[in-house]
Design a protein around this motif. Structure first.
Motif, PDB file in Angstrom:
ATOM      1  N   THR A 161       6.944  -9.979   9.158  1.00  0.00           N
ATOM      2  CA  THR A 161       5.928  -9.225   8.425  1.00  0.00           C
ATOM      3  C   THR A 161       5.791  -9.811   7.028  1.00  0.00           C
ATOM      4  O   THR A 161       6.717  -9.718   6.219  1.00  0.00           O
ATOM      5  CB  THR A 161       6.324  -7.734   8.333  1.00  0.00           C
ATOM      6  N   PRO A 162       4.653 -10.447   6.724  1.00  0.00           N
ATOM      7  CA  PRO A 162       4.479 -11.042   5.394  1.00  0.00           C
ATOM      8  C   PRO A 162       4.402  -9.972   4.314  1.00  0.00           C
ATOM      9  O   PRO A 162       3.807  -8.913   4.514  1.00  0.00           O
ATOM     10  CB  PRO A 162       3.165 -11.815   5.500  1.00  0.00           C
ATOM     11  N   ILE A 163       4.985 -10.268   3.178  1.00  0.00           N
ATOM     12  CA  ILE A 163       5.002  -9.329   2.060  1.00  0.00           C
ATOM     13  C   ILE A 163       3.589  -8.964   1.624  1.00  0.00           C
ATOM     14  O   ILE A 163       3.351  -7.843   1.158  1.00  0.00           O
ATOM     15  CB  ILE A 163       5.850  -9.877   0.881  1.00  0.00           C
ATOM     16  N   LEU A 164       2.632  -9.849   1.803  1.00  0.00           N
ATOM     17  CA  LEU A 164       1.243  -9.567   1.440  1.00  0.00           C
ATOM     18  C   LEU A 164       0.749  -8.270   2.078  1.00  0.00           C
ATOM     19  O   LEU A 164       0.006  -7.508   1.470  1.00  0.00           O
ATOM     20  CB  LEU A 164       0.345 -10.729   1.853  1.00  0.00           C
ATOM     21  N   LEU A 165       1.192  -7.982   3.298  1.00  0.00           N
ATOM     22  CA  LEU A 165       0.750  -6.778   4.007  1.00  0.00           C
ATOM     23  C   LEU A 165       1.390  -5.504   3.482  1.00  0.00           C
ATOM     24  O   LEU A 165       1.047  -4.412   3.921  1.00  0.00           O
ATOM     25  CB  LEU A 165       1.038  -6.915   5.506  1.00  0.00           C
ATOM     26  N   MET A 166       2.318  -5.626   2.562  1.00  0.00           N
ATOM     27  CA  MET A 166       3.050  -4.465   2.053  1.00  0.00           C
ATOM     28  C   MET A 166       2.440  -3.856   0.800  1.00  0.00           C
ATOM     29  O   MET A 166       2.919  -2.840   0.306  1.00  0.00           O
ATOM     30  CB  MET A 166       4.512  -4.830   1.773  1.00  0.00           C
ATOM     31  N   GLN A 167       1.376  -4.453   0.279  1.00  0.00           N
ATOM     32  CA  GLN A 167       0.738  -3.925  -0.929  1.00  0.00           C
ATOM     33  C   GLN A 167       0.425  -2.440  -0.736  1.00  0.00           C
ATOM     34  O   GLN A 167      -0.268  -2.059   0.199  1.00  0.00           O
ATOM     35  CB  GLN A 167      -0.541  -4.696  -1.238  1.00  0.00           C
ATOM     36  N   GLY A 168       1.007  -1.595  -1.623  1.00  0.00           N
ATOM     37  CA  GLY A 168       0.735  -0.162  -1.594  1.00  0.00           C
ATOM     38  C   GLY A 168       1.416   0.611  -0.485  1.00  0.00           C
ATOM     39  O   GLY A 168       1.168   1.805  -0.335  1.00  0.00           O
ATOM     40  N   ARG A 169       2.272  -0.028   0.277  1.00  0.00           N
ATOM     41  CA  ARG A 169       2.903   0.624   1.436  1.00  0.00           C
ATOM     42  C   ARG A 169       4.269   1.188   1.060  1.00  0.00           C
ATOM     43  O   ARG A 169       4.877   0.801   0.066  1.00  0.00           O
ATOM     44  CB  ARG A 169       3.075  -0.358   2.590  1.00  0.00           C
ATOM     45  N   ALA A 170       4.770   2.080   1.909  1.00  0.00           N
ATOM     46  CA  ALA A 170       6.101   2.674   1.731  1.00  0.00           C
ATOM     47  C   ALA A 170       7.042   2.090   2.772  1.00  0.00           C
ATOM     48  O   ALA A 170       6.798   2.202   3.973  1.00  0.00           O
ATOM     49  CB  ALA A 170       6.032   4.186   1.882  1.00  0.00           C
ATOM     50  N   VAL A 171       8.105   1.457   2.305  1.00  0.00           N
ATOM     51  CA  VAL A 171       9.104   0.824   3.164  1.00  0.00           C
ATOM     52  C   VAL A 171      10.393   1.642   3.083  1.00  0.00           C
ATOM     53  O   VAL A 171      10.823   2.014   1.989  1.00  0.00           O
ATOM     54  CB  VAL A 171       9.375  -0.629   2.725  1.00  0.00           C
ATOM     55  N   THR A 172      10.984   1.904   4.236  1.00  0.00           N
ATOM     56  CA  THR A 172      12.287   2.568   4.286  1.00  0.00           C
ATOM     57  C   THR A 172      13.246   1.661   5.027  1.00  0.00           C
ATOM     58  O   THR A 172      12.945   1.187   6.119  1.00  0.00           O
ATOM     59  CB  THR A 172      12.208   3.930   5.004  1.00  0.00           C
TER      60      THR A 172
END
Length: 165
Positions: free
Chosen positions: A61-72
């Motif tokens: 999963t590229p970090i680019l797709l994590m903009q504004g997302r919540a990761v646990t």
């Protein structure tokens, strides 16, 4: 490139190449080592984390797709001093041998139980198909997930074992 995301409830800003796998950012930039590098191809599940409540293979999963997302990550489920229900259940059932795959299994199980609190054994087995384990504690892992489900239901309902009288 700067990416803003929330990790285990804490806002984070990371500078990374947009194609950098989320796993590398978690481990190398944020010091969260629960998610493991296994295959690097999204085939073993050792790197599983939750993104917006869903199980995700962080190695692909590229970090680019994590903009504004919540990761646990598994670290977000509890601490060594105060383990969360899933972690406590795995400890009580002695569900780990080497422990390498266990954080990924916990995260996939946590995502499942958030979506299906009454998941039966068949649903648990289907969910864990993405997580490989060679140690042979599969029955203990199933018991741990069932125990965590009971604990989580109890927490929501206030009724022992989550069962109404």
């Amino acid at each position: 490139m700067a990416i803003d995301l929330t990790v285990n409830g804490t806002p984070q800003r990371v500078e990374a190449d947009p194609d950098t796998p989320l796993l590398y950012v978690l481990r190398d930039d944020l010091g969260l080592n629960g998610a493991k590098f296994g295959c690097g191809l999204g085939q073993c599940g050792a790197c599983t984390v939750m993104v917006d409540g869903r199980a995700v293979l962080s190695c692909v999963t590229p970090i680019l797709l994590m903009q504004g997302r919540a990761v646990t990550t598994v670290e977000g489920l509890g601490t060594a001093e105060a383990p969360g229900p899933m972690q406590r259940a795995f400890i009580e059932e002695q569900a780990a041998q080497c422990g390498y795959c266990i954080p990924g299994m916990m995260m996939r199980a946590q995502a499942l139980l958030q979506e299906q609190p009454d998941a039966d054994d068949a649903a648990i087995r289907r969910a864990l198909e993405f997580n490989l384990c060679r140690c042979g504690t599969h029955m203990r892992i199933l018991r741990a997930i069932r125990r965590a489900a009971d604990t989580l239901r109890h927490a929501e309902t206030g009724v022992p074992n989550g069962r109404a009288g």
